[in-house]
Design a protein around this motif. Structure first.
Motif, PDB file in Angstrom:
ATOM      1  N   SER A 119       0.830  -1.216   0.000  1.00 21.05           N
ATOM      2  CA  SER A 119       0.000   0.000   0.000  1.00 21.05           C
ATOM      3  C   SER A 119       0.861   1.262   0.000  1.00 21.05           C
ATOM      4  CB  SER A 119      -0.945   0.005   1.215  1.00 21.05           C
ATOM      5  OG  SER A 119      -1.770  -1.128   1.215  1.00 21.05           O
ATOM      6  N   THR A 126      -0.935   4.601  -0.728  1.00 17.07           N
ATOM      7  CA  THR A 126      -1.999   5.135   0.120  1.00 17.07           C
ATOM      8  C   THR A 126      -1.661   5.172   1.607  1.00 17.07           C
ATOM      9  OG1 THR A 126      -2.984   2.917   0.260  1.00 17.07           O
ATOM     10  CG2 THR A 126      -3.786   4.357  -1.494  1.00 17.07           C
ATOM     11  N   LYS A 127      -0.843   4.271   2.094  1.00 18.85           N
ATOM     12  CA  LYS A 127      -0.585   4.187   3.536  1.00 18.85           C
ATOM     13  C   LYS A 127       0.238   5.388   4.012  1.00 18.85           C
ATOM     14  CE  LYS A 127       0.190   0.083   5.074  1.00 18.85           C
ATOM     15  NZ  LYS A 127       0.854  -1.193   5.389  1.00 18.85           N
ATOM     16  N   TRP A 128      -0.190   5.980   5.131  1.00 23.90           N
ATOM     17  CA  TRP A 128       0.488   7.162   5.645  1.00 23.90           C
ATOM     18  C   TRP A 128       1.940   6.864   6.006  1.00 23.90           C
ATOM     19  CZ3 TRP A 128       1.489  11.868   5.635  1.00 23.90           C
ATOM     20  CH2 TRP A 128       2.082  12.547   6.708  1.00 23.90           C
ATOM     21  N   TYR A 129       2.198   5.692   6.569  1.00 22.57           N
ATOM     22  CA  TYR A 129       3.580   5.318   6.879  1.00 22.57           C
ATOM     23  C   TYR A 129       4.454   5.418   5.641  1.00 22.57           C
ATOM     24  CZ  TYR A 129       7.517   2.065   7.290  1.00 22.57           C
ATOM     25  OH  TYR A 129       8.757   1.491   7.225  1.00 22.57           O
ATOM     26  N   GLU A 130       3.993   4.887   4.527  1.00 22.51           N
ATOM     27  CA  GLU A 130       4.788   4.896   3.301  1.00 22.51           C
ATOM     28  C   GLU A 130       4.958   6.313   2.755  1.00 22.51           C
ATOM     29  OE1 GLU A 130       6.388   2.478   2.049  1.00 22.51           O
ATOM     30  OE2 GLU A 130       5.543   0.704   3.029  1.00 22.51           O
ATOM     31  N   ARG A 131       3.893   7.088   2.770  1.00 19.82           N
ATOM     32  CA  ARG A 131       3.991   8.451   2.243  1.00 19.82           C
ATOM     33  C   ARG A 131       4.893   9.319   3.122  1.00 19.82           C
ATOM     34  NH1 ARG A 131      -0.760  11.059   2.479  1.00 19.82           N
ATOM     35  NH2 ARG A 131      -1.919   9.472   3.634  1.00 19.82           N
ATOM     36  N   ARG A 132       4.789   9.167   4.430  1.00 20.34           N
ATOM     37  CA  ARG A 132       5.633   9.928   5.351  1.00 20.34           C
ATOM     38  C   ARG A 132       7.098   9.523   5.204  1.00 20.34           C
ATOM     39  NH1 ARG A 132       7.069   9.094  10.737  1.00 20.34           N
ATOM     40  NH2 ARG A 132       5.778   7.223  10.847  1.00 20.34           N
ATOM     41  N   LYS A 133       7.331   8.227   5.034  1.00 20.54           N
ATOM     42  CA  LYS A 133       8.705   7.739   4.875  1.00 20.54           C
ATOM     43  C   LYS A 133       9.328   8.305   3.598  1.00 20.54           C
ATOM     44  CE  LYS A 133       9.276   3.649   3.381  1.00 20.54           C
ATOM     45  NZ  LYS A 133       9.227   2.193   3.206  1.00 20.54           N
ATOM     46  N   ARG A 134       8.569   8.333   2.498  1.00 27.69           N
ATOM     47  CA  ARG A 134       9.106   8.887   1.254  1.00 27.69           C
ATOM     48  C   ARG A 134       9.415  10.374   1.407  1.00 27.69           C
ATOM     49  NH1 ARG A 134       5.055   5.812  -1.076  1.00 27.69           N
ATOM     50  NH2 ARG A 134       3.847   7.641  -1.756  1.00 27.69           N
ATOM     51  N   ASP A 190      12.951   6.999  13.758  1.00 25.89           N
ATOM     52  CA  ASP A 190      11.517   7.197  13.882  1.00 25.89           C
ATOM     53  C   ASP A 190      10.969   6.060  14.729  1.00 25.89           C
ATOM     54  OD1 ASP A 190       9.174   8.742  12.208  1.00 25.89           O
ATOM     55  OD2 ASP A 190       8.615   6.669  12.617  1.00 25.89           O
ATOM     56  N   GLN A 245       8.884   4.093  13.761  1.00 22.91           N
ATOM     57  CA  GLN A 245       8.579   3.000  12.851  1.00 22.91           C
ATOM     58  C   GLN A 245       9.706   2.658  11.886  1.00 22.91           C
ATOM     59  OE1 GLN A 245       4.661   4.609  11.377  1.00 22.91           O
ATOM     60  NE2 GLN A 245       3.976   2.563  11.953  1.00 22.91           N
TER      61      GLN A 245
END
Length: 427
Positions: free
Chosen positions: A259, A262-270, A416, A418
């Motif tokens: 995901s 769409t996933k906030w974790y992925e978008r924040r990490k990028r 972080d 995460q």
């Protein structure tokens, strides 16, 4: 070794992180003998059971050879006794609904029946997300054989943990064989400790002298090790790199398995990756393990030329679609370390890839990346902090190996809750 190591020598255990706060649906528990799981993991089994984890307990032998001089008749009787004792022990722990799977393999000769044990465990292992077994280096050949079989049979997607037993009596805290870096400690409640004590007491055949006056298998100095308010477990990761087939399976099952779009974790990490890059522009950027290309597209805005690759053809196809309008981006099929370019490269970006590599592959990948980097070039690594079941290591270990390379110096560190991120510069 002629005497047991006393509990006082373990009074100051090395500092060990806590057992991970993670839910498991099904746990496969392997014991070489009845009572192994009680001694080494009673508190954890109680905790898992009370949280709703379904427990499958497989006992390889009946423990009939505890007293080697016993006659065949005495061994058969002891085996029957130990089966009854284990059921009593499970009731004392609140695990009366756990019905042991008895394999009846020969006690004290388990290493000669490894294939049978692996087959039996594989027949029962599917669907379990936790596999618990004796420590593979425990100083008892049956425990070692049970561990080898469990490691061979455990599903790739299951976390694998071991529990030590004879370690406490035969080794000392500074023994280099003990993998403290992979250790976790579970603190037991008063109720769990009481239930564990009652469960151990349910094995009188091991607590009293043998039929010829032999010393008890579990004398007081041994039992003291299992009266602690903690239990210690060792993570037993796979030794090989995660197979490409595992990731191909994930891509076959979903358009975007993680995901990332769409996933906030992925978008924040990028966003953090882009914010931490020291330079605004890089001539040549390499992104191994590009997945579906979400980060690839973001990096393209900072690159004069971007090479991205992934070992899964389906992922490459989707990444190409994501950057189809970007002529300076090349996406192809490839794996590390073989697909790494010879250089010069201005930036490598490793996103949640390095912890999937076995020791040799990781070392070769780091060395090849450093060789390809121009002096002053950057390497960014970002990895999820939890330890994936398929991974031979966690993100902290992968980053520690990068930081230990003499040709790399750290520029940026972000820890972080995460994920962990480092930017390193080629000296």
């Amino acid at each position: 070794m002629t005497a047991f190591v006393r509990e006082a020598e373990w009074a100051a255990l090395p500092e060990v992180p806590p057992w991970p706060a993670q839910a498991f649906e099904r746990a496969l528990v392997v014991a070489a003998h009845p009572d192994d799981e009680t001694l080494g993991a009673s508190g954890l089994l109680q905790r898992l059971h009370s949280s709703g984890t379904a427990v499958t307990l497989v006992v390889a032998t009946d423990g009939e050879a505890a007293f080697p001089d016993s006659s065949p008749f005495e061994r058969r009787e002891l085996g029957r006794t130990r089966r009854r004792e284990l059921r009593d022990s499970l009731r004392a722990q609140g695990l009366s609904d756990v019905e042991p799977v008895w394999l009846g393999l020969p006690d004290s000769a388990l290493s000669a029946h490894g294939d049978s044990l692996v087959t039996a465990l594989r027949e029962r292992a599917d669907g379990h997300d936790l596999c618990l077994f004796p420590w593979p280096d425990d100083p008892h050949p049956d425990h070692q054989a049970a561990a080898r079989a469990a490691l061979a049979a455990a599903p790739l997607t299951a976390q694998r943990w071991s529990y030590p037993i004879w370690l406490w009596h035969w080794l000392r805290p500074d023994d280099p064989a003990i993998p403290w870096a992979r250790a976790r400690s579970l603190g037991l409640t008063a109720a769990e400790r009481a239930a564990k004590a009652a469960a151990i007491a349910a094995f009188p055949s091991q607590l009293k002298p043998g039929p010829r006056g032999e010393a008890p298998i579990l004398p007081e100095e041994v039992l003291a090790h299992f009266a602690r308010d903690t239990e210690v477990f060792f993570r037993e990761p796979p030794r090989d790199s995660a197979p490409v087939s595992r990731f191909a399976e994930l891509y076959d099952g979903a358009e975007d398995p993680w995901s990332v779009g769409t996933k906030w974790y992925e978008r924040r990490k990028r966003a953090m990756v882009l914010a931490c890059l020291p330079d605004e522009h890089y001539d040549t950027v390499v992104e191994p393990g590009c997945g579906v290309g979400a980060l690839t597209r973001d990096l393209a805005g900072r690159a004069g030329r971007l090479l991205a690759f992934d070992p899964v053809p389906t992922a490459v196809e989707r990444a190409r679609r994501a950057v189809t309008d970007l002529s300076h981006v090349d996406v192809h099929i490839g794996s590390v370390p073989g697909a790494l370019p010879s250089g010069p490269v201005d930036l490598f970006v490793y996103g949640e890839l390095l912890y999937y590599l076995a020791d040799d592959a990781l070392r070769e990948t780091i060395d090849a990346s450093v060789t390809a980097l121009r002096p002053g070039g950057h390497l960014l690594a970002v990895h999820w902090l939890p330890w994936a079941p398929e991974a031979p290591r966690d993100g902290r270990d992968a980053h520690a190996r990068l930081l230990a390379h003499p040709a790399l110096e750290p520029l940026v560190e972000h820890t972080d809750e995460q994920f962990l991120l480092h930017v390193l510069r080629r000296r």
